[in-house]
Structure formats: C-alpha cells, structure tokens
Design a protein around this motif. Sequence first.
Motif, PDB file in Angstrom:
ATOM      1  N   ALA A  62       0.226  -1.234   0.193  1.00 33.39           N
ATOM      2  CA  ALA A  62       0.191  -0.253  -0.040  1.00 33.39           C
ATOM      3  C   ALA A  62       1.149   1.474  -0.111  1.00 33.39           C
ATOM      4  O   ALA A  62       0.538   2.070  -0.518  1.00 33.39           O
ATOM      5  CB  ALA A  62      -0.677  -0.149   1.098  1.00 33.39           C
ATOM      6  N   PHE A  63       2.080   1.552   0.868  1.00 37.22           N
ATOM      7  CA  PHE A  63       2.885   2.662   1.220  1.00 37.22           C
ATOM      8  C   PHE A  63       3.431   2.618  -0.270  1.00 37.22           C
ATOM      9  O   PHE A  63       3.692   3.430  -1.383  1.00 37.22           O
ATOM     10  CB  PHE A  63       3.793   2.099   2.030  1.00 37.22           C
ATOM     11  N   SER A  64       4.246   1.288  -1.413  1.00 38.33           N
ATOM     12  CA  SER A  64       4.537   1.455  -2.285  1.00 38.33           C
ATOM     13  C   SER A  64       3.655   2.160  -3.082  1.00 38.33           C
ATOM     14  O   SER A  64       4.250   2.717  -4.471  1.00 38.33           O
ATOM     15  CB  SER A  64       5.302   0.597  -2.339  1.00 38.33           C
ATOM     16  N   THR A  65       2.873   1.827  -3.350  1.00 39.74           N
ATOM     17  CA  THR A  65       1.599   2.356  -3.899  1.00 39.74           C
ATOM     18  C   THR A  65       1.178   3.855  -4.137  1.00 39.74           C
ATOM     19  O   THR A  65       1.609   4.380  -5.637  1.00 39.74           O
ATOM     20  CB  THR A  65       0.422   1.542  -4.381  1.00 39.74           C
ATOM     21  N   ALA A  66       1.470   3.624  -3.417  1.00 38.42           N
ATOM     22  CA  ALA A  66       0.878   5.668  -2.845  1.00 38.42           C
ATOM     23  C   ALA A  66       2.056   6.701  -2.970  1.00 38.42           C
ATOM     24  O   ALA A  66       2.098   7.333  -3.537  1.00 38.42           O
ATOM     25  CB  ALA A  66       0.502   5.815  -1.555  1.00 38.42           C
ATOM     26  N   SER A  67       3.160   5.453  -2.971  1.00 39.13           N
ATOM     27  CA  SER A  67       4.043   6.599  -3.219  1.00 39.13           C
ATOM     28  C   SER A  67       4.252   6.488  -4.878  1.00 39.13           C
ATOM     29  O   SER A  67       4.812   7.785  -5.729  1.00 39.13           O
ATOM     30  CB  SER A  67       5.693   5.898  -2.809  1.00 39.13           C
ATOM     31  N   SER A  68       4.331   5.818  -5.791  1.00 36.48           N
ATOM     32  CA  SER A  68       4.037   5.542  -7.550  1.00 36.48           C
ATOM     33  C   SER A  68       2.992   6.621  -7.264  1.00 36.48           C
ATOM     34  O   SER A  68       3.982   7.568  -7.707  1.00 36.48           O
ATOM     35  CB  SER A  68       3.844   4.730  -7.514  1.00 36.48           C
ATOM     36  N   ILE A  69       2.194   6.433  -7.097  1.00 35.48           N
ATOM     37  CA  ILE A  69       0.865   7.270  -7.872  1.00 35.48           C
ATOM     38  C   ILE A  69       1.431   9.462  -7.032  1.00 35.48           C
ATOM     39  O   ILE A  69       1.799   9.528  -7.858  1.00 35.48           O
ATOM     40  CB  ILE A  69      -0.078   7.493  -6.901  1.00 35.48           C
ATOM     41  N   LEU A  70       2.209   9.135  -5.774  1.00 31.00           N
ATOM     42  CA  LEU A  70       2.004  10.875  -5.461  1.00 31.00           C
ATOM     43  C   LEU A  70       3.404  11.483  -6.427  1.00 31.00           C
ATOM     44  O   LEU A  70       3.235  12.006  -6.986  1.00 31.00           O
ATOM     45  CB  LEU A  70       2.406  10.696  -3.908  1.00 31.00           C
ATOM     46  N   GLY A  71       4.088  10.389  -6.987  1.00 29.52           N
ATOM     47  CA  GLY A  71       5.665  10.741  -7.220  1.00 29.52           C
ATOM     48  C   GLY A  71       5.175  10.801  -8.413  1.00 29.52           C
ATOM     49  O   GLY A  71       5.403  12.199  -9.377  1.00 29.52           O
ATOM     50  N   THR A  72       4.004  10.964  -9.333  1.00 30.85           N
ATOM     51  CA  THR A  72       3.783  10.727 -10.878  1.00 30.85           C
ATOM     52  C   THR A  72       2.755  12.098 -10.334  1.00 30.85           C
ATOM     53  O   THR A  72       2.499  12.685 -11.712  1.00 30.85           O
ATOM     54  CB  THR A  72       2.580   9.341 -11.210  1.00 30.85           C
ATOM     55  N   LEU A  73       1.774  12.403  -9.704  1.00 32.39           N
ATOM     56  CA  LEU A  73       1.147  12.899  -9.552  1.00 32.39           C
ATOM     57  C   LEU A  73       1.807  14.529  -9.042  1.00 32.39           C
ATOM     58  O   LEU A  73       1.353  15.630  -9.980  1.00 32.39           O
ATOM     59  CB  LEU A  73      -0.003  13.372  -8.863  1.00 32.39           C
ATOM     60  N   ILE A  74       2.814  14.202  -8.570  1.00 34.05           N
ATOM     61  CA  ILE A  74       3.150  15.572  -7.938  1.00 34.05           C
ATOM     62  C   ILE A  74       3.888  17.206  -8.901  1.00 34.05           C
ATOM     63  O   ILE A  74       3.484  17.937  -8.931  1.00 34.05           O
ATOM     64  CB  ILE A  74       4.060  15.356  -6.598  1.00 34.05           C
ATOM     65  N   GLY A  75       4.247  16.447 -10.095  1.00 33.13           N
ATOM     66  CA  GLY A  75       4.632  16.532 -11.283  1.00 33.13           C
ATOM     67  C   GLY A  75       3.744  17.457 -12.014  1.00 33.13           C
ATOM     68  O   GLY A  75       3.756  19.064 -12.169  1.00 33.13           O
ATOM     69  N   PHE A  76       2.799  17.393 -11.708  1.00 31.59           N
ATOM     70  CA  PHE A  76       1.263  17.680 -12.491  1.00 31.59           C
ATOM     71  C   PHE A  76       1.023  18.779 -11.447  1.00 31.59           C
ATOM     72  O   PHE A  76       0.396  19.754 -12.003  1.00 31.59           O
ATOM     73  CB  PHE A  76       0.895  16.386 -12.685  1.00 31.59           C
ATOM     74  N   LEU A  77       0.995  18.455 -10.642  1.00 29.90           N
ATOM     75  CA  LEU A  77      -0.089  19.648  -9.484  1.00 29.90           C
ATOM     76  C   LEU A  77       1.137  20.996  -8.885  1.00 29.90           C
ATOM     77  O   LEU A  77       0.334  21.516  -8.786  1.00 29.90           O
ATOM     78  CB  LEU A  77      -0.257  18.717  -7.868  1.00 29.90           C
ATOM     79  N   THR A  78       2.631  20.860  -9.115  1.00 25.34           N
ATOM     80  CA  THR A  78       2.832  21.909  -8.911  1.00 25.34           C
ATOM     81  C   THR A  78       3.645  22.834  -9.913  1.00 25.34           C
ATOM     82  O   THR A  78       3.612  23.601 -10.010  1.00 25.34           O
ATOM     83  CB  THR A  78       4.313  21.532  -8.397  1.00 25.34           C
ATOM     84  N   GLY A  79       3.048  22.211 -11.672  1.00 30.68           N
ATOM     85  CA  GLY A  79       2.752  22.599 -12.704  1.00 30.68           C
ATOM     86  C   GLY A  79       4.444  22.172 -13.580  1.00 30.68           C
ATOM     87  O   GLY A  79       5.135  23.572 -13.760  1.00 30.68           O
ATOM     88  N   ILE A  80       5.095  21.715 -13.001  1.00 29.07           N
ATOM     89  CA  ILE A  80       6.757  21.429 -14.075  1.00 29.07           C
ATOM     90  C   ILE A  80       6.536  20.852 -15.338  1.00 29.07           C
ATOM     91  O   ILE A  80       7.207  21.013 -15.571  1.00 29.07           O
ATOM     92  CB  ILE A  80       7.738  20.454 -12.626  1.00 29.07           C
ATOM     93  N   TYR A  81       5.701  19.288 -15.353  1.00 26.02           N
ATOM     94  CA  TYR A  81       5.950  19.122 -16.456  1.00 26.02           C
ATOM     95  C   TYR A  81       4.679  19.687 -17.727  1.00 26.02           C
ATOM     96  O   TYR A  81       5.416  19.380 -18.310  1.00 26.02           O
ATOM     97  CB  TYR A  81       4.684  17.235 -15.841  1.00 26.02           C
ATOM     98  N   LEU A  82       3.879  19.809 -16.872  1.00 27.13           N
ATOM     99  CA  LEU A  82       3.358  21.492 -18.491  1.00 27.13           C
ATOM    100  C   LEU A  82       3.286  22.776 -17.205  1.00 27.13           C
ATOM    101  O   LEU A  82       2.176  22.703 -16.070  1.00 27.13           O
ATOM    102  CB  LEU A  82       1.088  20.369 -18.589  1.00 27.13           C
TER     103      LEU A  82
END
Length: 285
Positions: free
Chosen positions: A172-192
């Motif tokens: 559960a922790f690894s899954t959440a870490s992966s999701i967070l690592g993917t989303l954080i770039g979008f939520l902080t406006g880095i990827y786009l």
Amino acid sequence: MKFFIERNLKLFFRDRLAVFFSLMSVFIIIGLYALFLGDVWMNDSMKELKNAQALMNSWLVSGLLTVTSMTTTMGAFGIMIDDKVQKINKDFDSSPIRRSSITGGYIGSSFLIGVIMSLVMAVAAEIYIVHSGGEWLTPIACIKVFLLILLTALTNTSLVCFVVSFFKSHSAFSTASSILGTLIGFLTGIYLPIGTLPESVQTVIKAFPVSHGASLFRQVLMEVPMGNSFDGIPSIYLEEFKEYLGVSFRFGGHEVTPTASIVILLCTAVVFYSLSLFNMLRRNR
C-alpha cells in the motif's frame, strides 16, 4: 522523543537506496527537462527574452524544491511502515515511551529529513543556476528560501503523515508513493505550465496546498531573473507570464497574495497534523 527522532534519522540516511528512491521523482523531472521539456518550454517567444535560460532554470528549481520536500518526507515515513510490518511498534507500545512521543518522533524525523534534503537540493540548484549564467541569490532571498523550505516541509509532512497513517503494508505504501511521485509534477505545474491546462484543471491545482508552496518559491527565486528578462517590456506581459507559469495565482479575477498562500499552507499543516495525530493514536489503542 529526541532519541526516537535520532533513531529514525539514522535509519533513513543509512539506507542509501531509500534516500535514492525518495528523490526518484526529482531525478525524473531533471531527466525530462534535459532531454526534451527544456526545448518545449524554450519556444520562439521565450527565446526572445533576455537571459531566458536562467529564468526558466529558476522556474524549474522552484518546482523541484517543492517536489523534494514532498517525496523525501514520504520516503521518511517508510520507517514507520517498516516498524508496523516487522511488529517493532509492538515493542514500542510495551515500553515506557508514551505513544504521543512515538508518533511525534515519526513526524519530527520526517520533517527534518524533508528540510535537510530540500536544503541540499537548494544549494546544488543554486550552484547550477549560477554556473549556467544566472546570479547568486541575495542574503534576503536566501533567508526567504530557507523559511519557505521549513514551511513547505511542515505542510507536506502533515499531508503525507495523514495519508500514511492509514497504511499497514509495504504494498500500500509503495503504491501510494508511486502515485504521489507521478501526480506531484502535474500538481506543481512542472510537467506542463499551469497556463496550458483547462480552467477546471487549473482550479484544482490552485486549490491544492502544495502548489502554493511552488508559487512562493517561484516568486522568490524568479524575482531577479524576471526583472532582467522583462526589463523595458510592458508590465501586462509580465503579469501574463506569471499566471501562465504559476508564479502567481488568481481566483475570480483576484490575485492570491503571498500572505494568503502562507496562511493556506499553515492552516493545511494544522488541520492535517491534527487529523494525523488523531488517526495514529486511535489506531495504536
């Protein structure tokens, strides 16, 4: 609690693989920027600005500092999951140590790890910016960056702690870490850049507390580069640029002030720390 914090810090930094994976999202962003995102952002209109490369490097670093404090605190809470999986927490529960001290130890060590790793990232990033043609931060700007690192680490620790308090397994922790690592770039406006996204998505990002941390970092780190790049250009273009890249936010035509962003981060920290403590102490009964 001091002993418990020291114990968690030693466990985290002793595991080099854990430290590496806590920075994985940062390495991915840097790699994408070096391979093609940098060329995408540096379009023809951007290249016409003076010192455009230094300006965009400062923008990237601002987002990286926000991502670092989020992902490293997430990695630090892996110690708490390890203790649950290996039943080490049972030994703590039977010891004279108060449960509140144990909980505070997990939170305190995660906060310190987020601060330490963010400071290391800030120093390395500043050296890179200067090496690539930028300017050294002023002493006042350095103080502001340090305070923002403390603030964002505080807020991110509270958010991550609340999420992790529900987990009892590595999967559960690894899954959440992966999701967070993917989303954080979008939520902080880095990827786009935020300005390229639909209005509804922009609203979601602006409502996300961590994005306000990125905005505050950008306002500090990009202040001098923006002044140099937009010197002699009408201020209306600068305002459009700031909104497009998420340097400043607007809700209903009103610009969000730095003070308002700080209040949002502090309130988020208080609310989620309270929820985390309640949930963790309740589950340990």
